[in-house]
Scaffold this motif. Structure first.
Motif, PDB file in Angstrom:
ATOM      1  N   UNK A   1       9.772   8.288  35.828  1.00 16.22           N
ATOM      2  CA  UNK A   1      11.226   8.319  35.762  1.00 16.22           C
ATOM      3  C   UNK A   1      11.660   9.608  35.081  1.00 16.22           C
ATOM      4  N   UNK A   2      12.955   9.923  35.229  1.00 18.15           N
ATOM      5  CA  UNK A   2      13.478  11.138  34.610  1.00 18.15           C
ATOM      6  C   UNK A   2      14.952  10.917  34.269  1.00 18.15           C
ATOM      7  N   UNK A   3      15.357  11.510  33.159  1.00 16.24           N
ATOM      8  CA  UNK A   3      16.735  11.368  32.693  1.00 16.24           C
ATOM      9  C   UNK A   3      17.269  12.734  32.280  1.00 16.24           C
ATOM     10  N   UNK A   4      18.430  13.097  32.824  1.00 18.83           N
ATOM     11  CA  UNK A   4      19.067  14.365  32.492  1.00 18.83           C
ATOM     12  C   UNK A   4      20.167  14.122  31.461  1.00 18.83           C
ATOM     13  N   UNK A   5      20.175  14.944  30.426  1.00 24.73           N
ATOM     14  CA  UNK A   5      21.057  14.728  29.290  1.00 24.73           C
ATOM     15  C   UNK A   5      21.883  15.981  29.039  1.00 24.73           C
ATOM     16  N   UNK A   6      23.169  15.782  28.777  1.00 22.46           N
ATOM     17  CA  UNK A   6      24.041  16.879  28.386  1.00 22.46           C
ATOM     18  C   UNK A   6      24.782  16.459  27.125  1.00 22.46           C
ATOM     19  N   UNK A   7      24.816  17.334  26.132  1.00 21.89           N
ATOM     20  CA  UNK A   7      25.565  17.048  24.920  1.00 21.89           C
ATOM     21  C   UNK A   7      27.054  17.137  25.194  1.00 21.89           C
ATOM     22  N   UNK A   8      27.812  16.298  24.502  1.00 19.73           N
ATOM     23  CA  UNK A   8      29.259  16.341  24.609  1.00 19.73           C
ATOM     24  C   UNK A   8      29.893  16.452  23.238  1.00 19.73           C
ATOM     25  N   UNK A   9      31.077  17.032  23.187  1.00 20.33           N
ATOM     26  CA  UNK A   9      31.794  17.209  21.928  1.00 20.33           C
ATOM     27  C   UNK A   9      33.229  16.726  22.091  1.00 20.33           C
TER      28      UNK A   9
ATOM     29  N   UNK B   1      29.650  19.941  32.716  1.00 19.79           N
ATOM     30  CA  UNK B   1      30.286  21.181  32.310  1.00 19.79           C
ATOM     31  C   UNK B   1      29.347  22.368  32.389  1.00 19.79           C
ATOM     32  N   UNK B   2      28.079  22.120  32.625  1.00 24.27           N
ATOM     33  CA  UNK B   2      27.106  23.203  32.708  1.00 24.27           C
ATOM     34  C   UNK B   2      25.954  22.747  33.581  1.00 24.27           C
ATOM     35  N   UNK B   3      25.299  23.705  34.258  1.00 20.90           N
ATOM     36  CA  UNK B   3      24.139  23.330  35.061  1.00 20.90           C
ATOM     37  C   UNK B   3      22.853  23.308  34.238  1.00 20.90           C
ATOM     38  N   UNK B   4      22.918  23.692  32.975  1.00 22.73           N
ATOM     39  CA  UNK B   4      21.748  23.648  32.109  1.00 22.73           C
ATOM     40  C   UNK B   4      21.673  22.297  31.418  1.00 22.73           C
ATOM     41  N   UNK B   5      20.552  21.624  31.581  1.00 23.40           N
ATOM     42  CA  UNK B   5      20.416  20.249  31.107  1.00 23.40           C
ATOM     43  C   UNK B   5      19.096  20.064  30.368  1.00 23.40           C
ATOM     44  N   UNK B   6      19.100  19.123  29.446  1.00 20.82           N
ATOM     45  CA  UNK B   6      17.833  18.581  28.976  1.00 20.82           C
ATOM     46  C   UNK B   6      17.341  17.566  29.981  1.00 20.82           C
ATOM     47  N   UNK B   7      16.038  17.505  30.157  1.00 19.97           N
ATOM     48  CA  UNK B   7      15.457  16.467  30.994  1.00 19.97           C
ATOM     49  C   UNK B   7      14.305  15.832  30.236  1.00 19.97           C
ATOM     50  N   UNK B   8      14.266  14.520  30.258  1.00 20.14           N
ATOM     51  CA  UNK B   8      13.145  13.746  29.746  1.00 20.14           C
ATOM     52  C   UNK B   8      12.410  13.173  30.952  1.00 20.14           C
ATOM     53  N   UNK B   9      11.182  13.629  31.180  1.00 21.32           N
ATOM     54  CA  UNK B   9      10.403  13.225  32.354  1.00 21.32           C
ATOM     55  C   UNK B   9       9.203  12.403  31.891  1.00 21.32           C
ATOM     56  N   UNK B  10       9.060  11.221  32.453  1.00 26.99           N
ATOM     57  CA  UNK B  10       7.885  10.393  32.176  1.00 26.99           C
ATOM     58  C   UNK B  10       6.911  10.512  33.339  1.00 26.99           C
ATOM     59  N   UNK B  11       5.664  10.851  33.022  1.00 27.08           N
ATOM     60  CA  UNK B  11       4.587  10.969  34.002  1.00 27.08           C
ATOM     61  C   UNK B  11       3.545   9.894  33.742  1.00 27.08           C
TER      62      UNK B  11
END
Length: 207
Positions: A151-159, A133-143
């Motif tokens: 690895x990396x994971x993109x997260x979007x909150x939902x309601x 629903x939006x192009x703005x995301x949280x990302x958790x990046x492991x280096x």
């Protein structure tokens, strides 16, 4: 040793850091155009708004030398890093907010300089947008400690509404900034356990 960081704008801040067992220092910061650490340019900004906030992730060796640095920034919107934490003895994870190069009806198509790659256009870079629903995301990046992405994971909150149906940020937010802020974890610290599970608490309001 002492190192200084600076830039042309007002936003220059190291917001999270840790040291490994060998004395190397890892930093996560917000920076704008002209950002430098002891004269080394941190942000290649060929087409970005110079006032936008960008993310810099860097490693300084035990003797103070800049070993490597990575940046994340968008041409139209700001990106924010919030926290970094070590995982075991050779990895660390960063939590950030990025605006991916995808419009999805918001009219905010932007280029994204993501770590070592410049992404442009309206394509499904980094993450599928089939249900976004939006192009703005949280990302958790492991280096790893050499700056390679593990690895990396993109997260979007939902309601959900009272009937269990999804509510999009277009409904939740009156202004565009409210629409975007409802889809991300902002200003929230996170924890991580020995098994790599991530725990996040978010303060929210009933819109």
């Amino acid at each position: 040793w002492v190192k200084t960081y600076s830039g042309q704008g007002e936003t220059h801040e190291v917001i999270s850091s840790f040291a490994d067992n060998d004395g190397n220092l890892y930093i996560l910061g917000h920076f704008t155009r002209g950002a430098q650490i002891n004269g080394v340019d941190l942000l290649p900004l060929p087409n970005a708004n110079p006032n936008n906030t960008s993310i810099v992730i860097a490693k300084l060796t035990a003797d103070g030398n800049l070993a490597w640095h990575k940046s994340i920034y968008s041409s139209r919107t700001s990106s924010y890093g919030y926290c970094m934490k070590p995982i075991g003895s050779n990895r660390f994870i960063v939590m950030a907010i990025v605006s991916l190069p995808y419009d999805h009806g918001y009219g905010e198509l932007n280029d994204l300089y993501y770590l070592d790659t410049l992404l442009t256009g309206n394509d499904n870079y980094l993450v599928s947008f089939d249900s976004c629903t939006s192009n703005t995301k949280n990302v958790f990046i492991t280096f790893d400690y050499n700056g390679n992405v593990v690895e990396q994971h993109f997260v979007e909150l939902g309601y959900l509404d009272n009937f269990g149906q999804p509510i999009t940020p277009r409904v939740l937010g009156r202004s565009n900034s409210e629409k975007l802020s409802t889809s991300v974890l902002s200003n929230e610290l996170f924890g991580i356990d020995n098994s790599g599970h991530i725990y996040v608490a978010r303060t929210t309001v009933d819109l």
